[in-house]
Write a protein that holds these residues in place. Structure first.
Motif, PDB file in Angstrom:
ATOM      1  N   LYS A 156      -7.611  -1.057  -3.337  1.00  0.00           N
ATOM      2  CA  LYS A 156      -7.514  -0.172  -2.173  1.00  0.00           C
ATOM      3  C   LYS A 156      -6.101   0.295  -1.846  1.00  0.00           C
ATOM      4  O   LYS A 156      -5.886   1.460  -1.548  1.00  0.00           O
ATOM      5  CB  LYS A 156      -8.145  -0.838  -0.945  1.00  0.00           C
ATOM      6  N   TYR A 157      -5.133  -0.628  -1.892  1.00  0.00           N
ATOM      7  CA  TYR A 157      -3.780  -0.226  -1.494  1.00  0.00           C
ATOM      8  C   TYR A 157      -3.224   0.868  -2.394  1.00  0.00           C
ATOM      9  O   TYR A 157      -2.487   1.731  -1.947  1.00  0.00           O
ATOM     10  CB  TYR A 157      -2.828  -1.425  -1.515  1.00  0.00           C
ATOM     11  N   LYS A 159      -4.958   3.151  -4.085  1.00  0.00           N
ATOM     12  CA  LYS A 159      -5.834   4.301  -4.295  1.00  0.00           C
ATOM     13  C   LYS A 159      -5.329   5.597  -3.659  1.00  0.00           C
ATOM     14  O   LYS A 159      -5.444   6.663  -4.274  1.00  0.00           O
ATOM     15  CB  LYS A 159      -7.243   3.957  -3.789  1.00  0.00           C
ATOM     16  N   PRO A 160      -4.746   5.535  -2.428  1.00  0.00           N
ATOM     17  CA  PRO A 160      -4.332   6.803  -1.813  1.00  0.00           C
ATOM     18  C   PRO A 160      -3.426   7.660  -2.705  1.00  0.00           C
ATOM     19  O   PRO A 160      -3.633   8.870  -2.819  1.00  0.00           O
ATOM     20  CB  PRO A 160      -3.631   6.349  -0.530  1.00  0.00           C
ATOM     21  N   ASP A 163      -5.468   9.233  -5.427  1.00  0.00           N
ATOM     22  CA  ASP A 163      -6.306  10.313  -4.896  1.00  0.00           C
ATOM     23  C   ASP A 163      -5.501  11.584  -4.658  1.00  0.00           C
ATOM     24  O   ASP A 163      -5.996  12.694  -4.834  1.00  0.00           O
ATOM     25  CB  ASP A 163      -6.953   9.887  -3.562  1.00  0.00           C
ATOM     26  N   ARG A 164      -4.274  11.424  -4.231  1.00  0.00           N
ATOM     27  CA  ARG A 164      -3.483  12.604  -3.888  1.00  0.00           C
ATOM     28  C   ARG A 164      -2.785  13.215  -5.089  1.00  0.00           C
ATOM     29  O   ARG A 164      -2.584  14.420  -5.139  1.00  0.00           O
ATOM     30  CB  ARG A 164      -2.401  12.228  -2.872  1.00  0.00           C
ATOM     31  N   SER A 185       2.578  -0.023  -4.456  1.00  0.00           N
ATOM     32  CA  SER A 185       1.914  -0.127  -3.147  1.00  0.00           C
ATOM     33  C   SER A 185       1.065  -1.395  -3.087  1.00  0.00           C
ATOM     34  O   SER A 185       0.963  -2.040  -2.042  1.00  0.00           O
ATOM     35  CB  SER A 185       0.991   1.078  -2.899  1.00  0.00           C
ATOM     36  N   SER A 189       1.637  -4.888  -0.655  1.00  0.00           N
ATOM     37  CA  SER A 189       0.690  -5.320   0.381  1.00  0.00           C
ATOM     38  C   SER A 189      -0.126  -6.545   0.011  1.00  0.00           C
ATOM     39  O   SER A 189      -0.776  -7.127   0.869  1.00  0.00           O
ATOM     40  CB  SER A 189      -0.258  -4.174   0.738  1.00  0.00           C
TER      41      SER A 189
ATOM     42  N   GLU B 154     -11.807  -1.303   8.115  1.00  0.00           N
ATOM     43  CA  GLU B 154     -11.292  -0.936   6.796  1.00  0.00           C
ATOM     44  C   GLU B 154      -9.771  -0.845   6.866  1.00  0.00           C
ATOM     45  O   GLU B 154      -9.196   0.226   7.062  1.00  0.00           O
ATOM     46  CB  GLU B 154     -11.911   0.405   6.388  1.00  0.00           C
ATOM     47  N   HIS B 155      -9.104  -1.988   6.687  1.00  0.00           N
ATOM     48  CA  HIS B 155      -7.675  -2.022   7.031  1.00  0.00           C
ATOM     49  C   HIS B 155      -6.731  -1.747   5.870  1.00  0.00           C
ATOM     50  O   HIS B 155      -5.550  -1.488   6.084  1.00  0.00           O
ATOM     51  CB  HIS B 155      -7.323  -3.375   7.644  1.00  0.00           C
ATOM     52  N   LYS B 156      -7.244  -1.796   4.629  1.00  0.00           N
ATOM     53  CA  LYS B 156      -6.301  -1.821   3.502  1.00  0.00           C
ATOM     54  C   LYS B 156      -5.597  -0.503   3.248  1.00  0.00           C
ATOM     55  O   LYS B 156      -4.401  -0.466   2.981  1.00  0.00           O
ATOM     56  CB  LYS B 156      -7.012  -2.304   2.242  1.00  0.00           C
ATOM     57  N   TYR B 157      -6.335   0.600   3.308  1.00  0.00           N
ATOM     58  CA  TYR B 157      -5.713   1.888   2.966  1.00  0.00           C
ATOM     59  C   TYR B 157      -4.575   2.231   3.921  1.00  0.00           C
ATOM     60  O   TYR B 157      -3.591   2.858   3.546  1.00  0.00           O
ATOM     61  CB  TYR B 157      -6.752   3.015   2.982  1.00  0.00           C
ATOM     62  N   LYS B 159      -2.686   0.090   5.617  1.00  0.00           N
ATOM     63  CA  LYS B 159      -1.716  -0.984   5.835  1.00  0.00           C
ATOM     64  C   LYS B 159      -0.328  -0.682   5.262  1.00  0.00           C
ATOM     65  O   LYS B 159       0.683  -0.997   5.901  1.00  0.00           O
ATOM     66  CB  LYS B 159      -2.273  -2.295   5.267  1.00  0.00           C
ATOM     67  N   PRO B 160      -0.237  -0.072   4.061  1.00  0.00           N
ATOM     68  CA  PRO B 160       1.113   0.147   3.498  1.00  0.00           C
ATOM     69  C   PRO B 160       2.070   0.879   4.443  1.00  0.00           C
ATOM     70  O   PRO B 160       3.220   0.465   4.596  1.00  0.00           O
ATOM     71  CB  PRO B 160       0.828   0.966   2.231  1.00  0.00           C
ATOM     72  N   SER B 185      -4.558   8.042   6.166  1.00  0.00           N
ATOM     73  CA  SER B 185      -4.720   7.445   4.824  1.00  0.00           C
ATOM     74  C   SER B 185      -6.105   6.824   4.686  1.00  0.00           C
ATOM     75  O   SER B 185      -6.717   6.877   3.620  1.00  0.00           O
ATOM     76  CB  SER B 185      -3.678   6.341   4.594  1.00  0.00           C
ATOM     77  N   SER B 189      -9.366   8.036   2.163  1.00  0.00           N
ATOM     78  CA  SER B 189      -9.893   7.208   1.075  1.00  0.00           C
ATOM     79  C   SER B 189     -11.260   6.597   1.369  1.00  0.00           C
ATOM     80  O   SER B 189     -11.907   6.101   0.464  1.00  0.00           O
ATOM     81  CB  SER B 189      -8.912   6.090   0.726  1.00  0.00           C
TER      82      SER B 189
END
Lengths: 250, 250
Positions: A156-157, A159-160, A163-164, A185, A189, B154-157, B159-160, B185, B189
């Motif tokens: 998850k960390y 993925k953003p 995706d972008r 990333s 985390s 859903e905290h992971k996306y 968090k960074p 973010s 996602s």
């Protein structure tokens, strides 16, 4: 935990994996998770694994030694599969066998997960580079041009940014850079994902790896990338104007 | 799914929550997840909730109506708690009661989770602003200056950016901006987190909300923030030099 990703672009394929394993939080080790099976000029297969380490090693042994196909009575292995699809199916079978050997299904008491998830990427002469994800059940999905990456483990960390920024027409070294930002990333985390990182880059039709390296804490480029990314994120959020909201609207 | 975060800074407290709920992927609705209990000049409490909607509504009803303290025989509610800590403990009790009412523990068959996680932030006259996370078991943790934010859902996306940018000395509107980037973010996602977003900003010692608003798809500022953030991330990764790795090293 683990983080591995594979990115498929028009010019080839990049795979990145961390190396941190843990059995409980207080038992942390370094194990290679990105494995290469190669016959130069003929085939390059890259396998990344997340999940139970014992099952993973069982799968790797099957891939190297092969096992008998009950129909043809021939010994099959990752190095004999005629296509990437057959290789992915072979990995699926190997996962099922390794899981069956690793635990007794009647023993529900130990609470250990024997699941594994794998990425298999590569090219076999005569066909395109392909990238698959193989699940614990032995089934698989294939990466496509629409979403040109696959991730396993703590996904998850990281993925953003994929995706972008990642797309099928990206330059292959740009894809590698995006993968490393995604790894950064994740490492930032989640403590259970850690350096060193294994990296492999396969240019389409070259039939041998163009890059195969390990990035550790002393790596200049990766340190610079992490610093630049941090600075750029700080600058990016500071450049956004302050929220204009005041008072009670709703 | 849900994403809510609370950020505690020297000057006060910001809370942000999305509004998307789903019962299965094919049953999506909009419900407020950020609730305000306020006695101007006296107390401002903000409660954000993730998890089972029925249990959440049970908790809200208990907070409004109160219930009898078996020791003192008095009716307690969120509006009578003398301190933020007592209020967090009251929310914990309300969670236990609401869960006990929502399901029959002998019924193990339906597969529905009755868990909830909540953020309670606010200030009661005479003490500092505080921020708590309350778990399904009714226990809680409190936000500190070292890690000055708490997240639920859903905290992971998201968090960074909080890890990199949020700190206790941030300007309170900067904290709001960082929270909105974190929400962006997450929305980008995870489809199960969606607009509109509820926002509340409490300046320390003002004893009433300085901002309480709902941001929907037409909101100029949020649209601009999303666009700027996307552009900045693209520019940031493009500004990083290409990886120098070539050949086989390890």
């Amino acid at each position: 935990m683990t983080y591995c990703c594979g990115i498929l672009v028009r010019d080839g394929l990049v795979m990145i994996a961390d190396t941190r394993t843990n059995a409980g939080l207080d038992n942390i080790s370094t194990f290679r998770k990105l494995h290469v099976f190669e016959q130069p000029g003929e085939r390059v297969l890259m396998l990344a694994a997340a999940g139970n380490l014992s099952v993973t090693q069982g799968v790797l042994n099957f891939l190297k030694e092969g096992f008998e196909n009950p129909e043809t009575k021939e010994i099959e292995s990752a190095l004999t599969a005629p296509t990437m699809l057959k290789a992915a199916q072979f990995v699926g079978k190997a996962v099922r066998r390794a899981r069956a050997e690793a635990f007794d299904p009647s023993d529900q008491t130990n609470g250990v997960s024997f699941d594994v998830t794998m990425l298999l990427g590569g090219q076999i002469k005569g066909s395109e580079p392909r990238l698959f994800m193989i699940y614990s059940a032995g089934n698989s999905i294939e990466c496509s041009q629409d979403t040109n990456y696959l991730q396993i483990g703590e996904h998850k960390y990281g993925k953003p940014i994929l995706d972008r920024a990642a797309n099928y027409d990206s330059d292959i070294y740009d894809a590698l850079k995006i993968g490393l930002i995604s790894m950064d990333s994740t490492i930032k985390s989640n403590l259970s994902v850690g350096l060193p990182i294994d990296v492999a880059l396969l240019r389409k039709d070259s039939m041998e790896l163009e890059v195969q390296t390990r990035i550790d804490a002393g790596d200049e480029y990766f340190r610079d990338l992490r610093e630049r990314w941090s600075k750029a994120l700080r600058a990016a959020h500071m450049a956004i104007p302050a929220p204009p909201y005041r008072g009670r609207e709703k």
